[in-house]
Design an enzyme around this catalytic site. Structure first.
Site, mmCIF file in Angstrom:
data_model
loop_
_atom_site.group_PDB
_atom_site.id
_atom_site.type_symbol
_atom_site.label_atom_id
_atom_site.label_comp_id
_atom_site.label_asym_id
_atom_site.label_seq_id
_atom_site.Cartn_x
_atom_site.Cartn_y
_atom_site.Cartn_z
ATOM 1 N N HIS A 115 1.606 -8.884 -3.148
ATOM 2 C CA HIS A 115 0.831 -7.892 -3.073
ATOM 3 C C HIS A 115 1.274 -6.762 -2.952
ATOM 4 C CE1 HIS A 115 -3.283 -6.746 -1.801
ATOM 5 N NE2 HIS A 115 -2.681 -6.020 -0.926
ATOM 6 N N GLU A 151 2.311 -10.331 0.936
ATOM 7 C CA GLU A 151 2.707 -8.542 0.700
ATOM 8 C C GLU A 151 4.204 -8.316 1.130
ATOM 9 O OE1 GLU A 151 -0.259 -6.151 2.697
ATOM 10 O OE2 GLU A 151 0.799 -4.306 1.808
ATOM 11 N N ASP A 188 1.372 -18.007 -3.598
ATOM 12 C CA ASP A 188 2.053 -16.867 -4.331
ATOM 13 C C ASP A 188 0.966 -15.998 -5.253
ATOM 14 O OD1 ASP A 188 3.847 -15.164 -5.662
ATOM 15 O OD2 ASP A 188 4.836 -16.428 -6.761
ATOM 16 N N ASP A 194 0.901 -1.245 0.089
ATOM 17 C CA ASP A 194 -0.106 0.064 -0.017
ATOM 18 C C ASP A 194 0.724 1.218 0.088
ATOM 19 O OD1 ASP A 194 0.937 -0.313 2.589
ATOM 20 O OD2 ASP A 194 -0.684 0.649 3.263
HETATM 21 O O1 9MR Z 1 2.524 -6.383 9.340
HETATM 22 C C1 9MR Z 1 1.202 -6.297 9.805
HETATM 23 C C2 9MR Z 1 0.783 -7.319 10.689
HETATM 24 O O2 9MR Z 1 1.779 -7.551 11.758
HETATM 25 C C3 9MR Z 1 -0.477 -7.446 11.009
HETATM 26 O O3 9MR Z 1 -1.053 -8.603 11.523
HETATM 27 C C4 9MR Z 1 -1.365 -6.756 10.056
HETATM 28 C C5 9MR Z 1 -2.957 -6.690 10.498
HETATM 29 O O4 9MR Z 1 -3.174 -5.746 11.114
HETATM 30 O O5 9MR Z 1 -1.074 -5.568 9.510
HETATM 31 C C6 9MR Z 1 0.289 -5.764 8.828
HETATM 32 O O6 9MR Z 1 0.777 -4.332 8.364
HETATM 33 C C7 9MR Z 1 0.142 -4.083 7.146
HETATM 34 C C8 9MR Z 1 -0.305 -2.574 7.512
HETATM 35 O O7 9MR Z 1 -1.362 -2.503 8.344
HETATM 36 C C9 9MR Z 1 -0.400 -1.678 6.146
HETATM 37 N N1 9MR Z 1 0.542 -1.972 5.277
HETATM 38 C C10 9MR Z 1 0.877 -3.366 5.212
HETATM 39 C C11 9MR Z 1 1.220 -4.096 6.103
HETATM 40 C C12 9MR Z 1 1.577 -5.657 5.772
HETATM 41 O O8 9MR Z 1 0.682 -6.289 5.637
#
Ligand code: 9MR
Ligand code: ZN
Length: 576
Positions: free
Chosen positions: A503, A558, A549, A143
């Site tokens: 992602h 991601e 994947d 994102d």
């Molecule tokens: O890395 C984060 C993970 O530990 C959490 O479980 C998850 C849900 O809250 O969020 C991940 O962080 C994301 C972030 O909120 C937004 N940018 C992408 C991150 C990776 O998925």
């Protein structure tokens, strides 16, 4: 080259593996017979496997392994000195591709060149008439959000790595600043630090994030034109950034004293904010906002990081001996005392938590219980929710700063106790992963690499036991680079079967076949926590198999800056 070399040979139901030979592909050499262990069960993959040990081979070359009876053979792999060099560089360069607010020219980005994004001003979420020009920095992940607490973790990995083993991080990365007399790692981190300075409010607090209200659709960053909102200050982002700005003020000092001073000034302001806001000022997404939350109900560790680093870095404290400015001396001592008192109080809380955690881990191990969808019991303290190890690291590296002998002794003891458990844990499983099934959370690859980082730190702190900690740390990297049940390298562009569909909005939308190289996947989540992942991963799959994947799988595939930085820390340590 003389490291331990282990392959994992998965057995068909109960069948004993046959003889395994190591065959050289790029030259004539007699095959070496590897040693093959008895079958062992690995609960992270729910399968039986034998450990194939070919450490005896130390001759550089390209090899494969083959089981003589079945003819099963491995992919080719290299045995060579500095085998992690290229992948480390790739994972470092990946930060450049996350840059926001500037164009990426072809000379640096090649086919991934793109125009500048998110250059417009942002507004304060709570008062939209307040305009804030926050520009630059790295996109957090797939994102385009920018989140200081996540960024602080990432910079913590990179800048501490720089302080601990700079000679392994001095590569030229072909970025716009290359050749300016400053090492590229520091050039790249500065791009993020400059942005973060803009994320500090006048009162010293650090805003929790700047994002649009909702995640944009899949589009290129330059086409994302939603309103940029700066969300309220939180104590976790303020604490973690105070720690990072202190490190920055030290490492940039030889290159740019003015910049170093601005970083320290920001850290001191953040420290003052923490003192006047002793409660956890938590951040939660307001109604309707779905960008990253990075919520954290415990800010003890971030505060500990802040005050530990301030105590260590404050030039007025460290030059306390110089009392030539008369009355100012009194003020100096007061601040030092303030920081020490904070550290003592925070550490009492942290230590209690750490001891509880170790006891719980030992209990769970004895019972062999295992519940999916729970956080790891053993928190490594290297991630955005828990930065305790980063805090401890700073203080342990600088005992003279005055955190107190007893406190430092206990910090060291806890850190090594965790490392010892991880050494034992990895030794129990054929995949040599220091992981239990319940450790496969969203971003499990970070649990893997953070544990490698913790083991490396243990090796640095306890040189007499370095060999065993280093060996265990390396096993974690081997998993990341492909010795896993998915038969996948979790770094784009590196390895025979590297994942290809992160992602990541940029990779999904740039029209280029090959993904941006050097990006670390979040990896398996047990169970998957996104709709596509739930659909693609067969129900009941073992943790290592809870991966796909696929570009839609945000809980499995991601990429983030703090997953990359954690992997860089480990890979760089071994690039020697
Ligand atoms: O890395 C984060 C993970 O530990 C959490 O479980 C998850 C849900 O809250 O969020 C991940 O962080 C994301 C972030 O909120 C937004 N940018 C992408 C991150 C990776 O998925
Ligand atoms: Zn951007």
């Amino acid at each position: 080259m003389d490291g331990k070399k282990i392959a994992v040979l998965v057995a068909d139901a109960g069948e004993k593996p046959g003889e395994v030979r190591l065959v050289r592909e790029d030259g004539d050499a007699e095959a070496i017979i590897a040693s093959v262990s008895e079958l062992q069960t690995d609960d992270t993959a729910a399968e039986q496997a034998a450990v194939v040990d070919f450490s005896a081979c130390t001759t550089p070359g390209t090899y494969h392994l083959e089981e003589t009876g079945s003819g099963v053979r491995s992919d080719p792999f290299a045995i060579s000195a500095r085998v992690y060099h290229e992948v480390k560089k790739g994972m470092l360069k990946a930060f450049y591709y996350q840059r926001c607010g500037c164009a990426l020219p072809e000379t640096c980005a090649g086919v991934y060149a793109r125009p500048a994004c998110h250059c417009r001003d942002a507004v304060l979420y709570e008062d939209r008439t307040r305009i804030l020009p926050v520009r630059g920095g790295w996109h957090d992940a797939g994102d385009f959000g920018r989140y200081p607490s996540a960024a602080a973790t990432s910079l913590g990995h990179l800048l501490y790595a720089w302080e601990l083993f700079p000679e392994r991080l001095s590569d030229d990365l072909t970025i716009p600043e290359s050749g300016n007399g400053v090492p590229d790692l520091l050039n790249e981190c500065r791009y993020e630090l400059e942005f973060l300075l803009q994320m500090q409010a006048e009162d010293g607090g650090v805003y929790h994030k700047v994002t649009t209200m909702r995640h944009p659709d899949f589009l290129m960053p330059q086409d994302d034109d939603g309103e940029l909102l700066v969300f309220p200050v939180s104590s976790v982002s303020t604490g973690a950034m105070a720690g990072v700005w202190c490190i920055a003020s030290r490492v940039y000092e030889p290159y740019d004293a003015d910049f170093a001073r601005s970083c320290f000034h920001a850290a001191a302001q953040a420290g003052q904010w923490l003192l006047t806001h002793p409660e956890n000022v938590e951040f939660h997404n307001p109604e309707g906002c779905n960008t990253g939350e990075y919520d954290d109900d415990d800010d003890t560790d971030e505060r500990l990081w802040a005050f530990g680093e301030l105590l260590r870095t404050d030039p007025e404290i460290t030059h306390e001996g110089d009392r030539s400015h008369g009355g100012a001396g009194e003020h100096r001592v007061t601040r030092q005392e303030q920081y020490r008192r904070q550290i003592a109080e925070l550490w009492v809380k942290s230590a209690a938590r750490e001891h509880r955690m170790l006891a719980k881990y030992d209990e769970a191990l004895a019972k062999g219980t295992d519940v999916p969808r729970q956080a790891p019991i053993l928190s490594d303290g290297f991630g955005w929710t828990d930065v305790t190890t980063l805090a401890i690291l700073g203080m342990l590296r600088d005992p003279a700063a005055g955190a107190g002998e007893e406190t430092l002794g206990e910090m060291r003891q806890i850190l090594l106790a965790k490392a010892d458990r991880l050494v034992a844990e990895q030794g129990m499983h054929p995949y040599r992963l220091a992981m239990q099934p319940r450790d496969f959370t969203w971003g499990s690859n970070m649990v893997v690499t953070n544990r490698a980082d913790l083991l490396i730190l243990a090796a640095i702190l306890a040189p007499d036991r370095a060999a065993q900690y280093e060996a265990a740390a390396l096993e974690q990297l081997h998993y990341l680079f492909g010795r896993n049940a998915m038969h996948t390298s979790y770094v784009t562009g590196f390895g025979t079967h590297a994942f290809r569909n992160p992602h990541n909005r940029v990779t999904a939308c740039d029209g280029i076949d090959e993904p941006i190289p050097g990006e670390v996947s979040g990896g398996p989540s047990y169970p998957p926590l996104d709709p596509r992942g739930e659909e693609l991963v067969p129900k009941g799959s073992a943790p290592q198999y809870c991966y796909a994947d696929h570009v839609d799988c945000y809980s499995l595939n991601e990429i983030t800056i703090y997953w990359n930085s954690s992997a860089v820390f480990a890979a760089a340590y071994f690039d020697r």
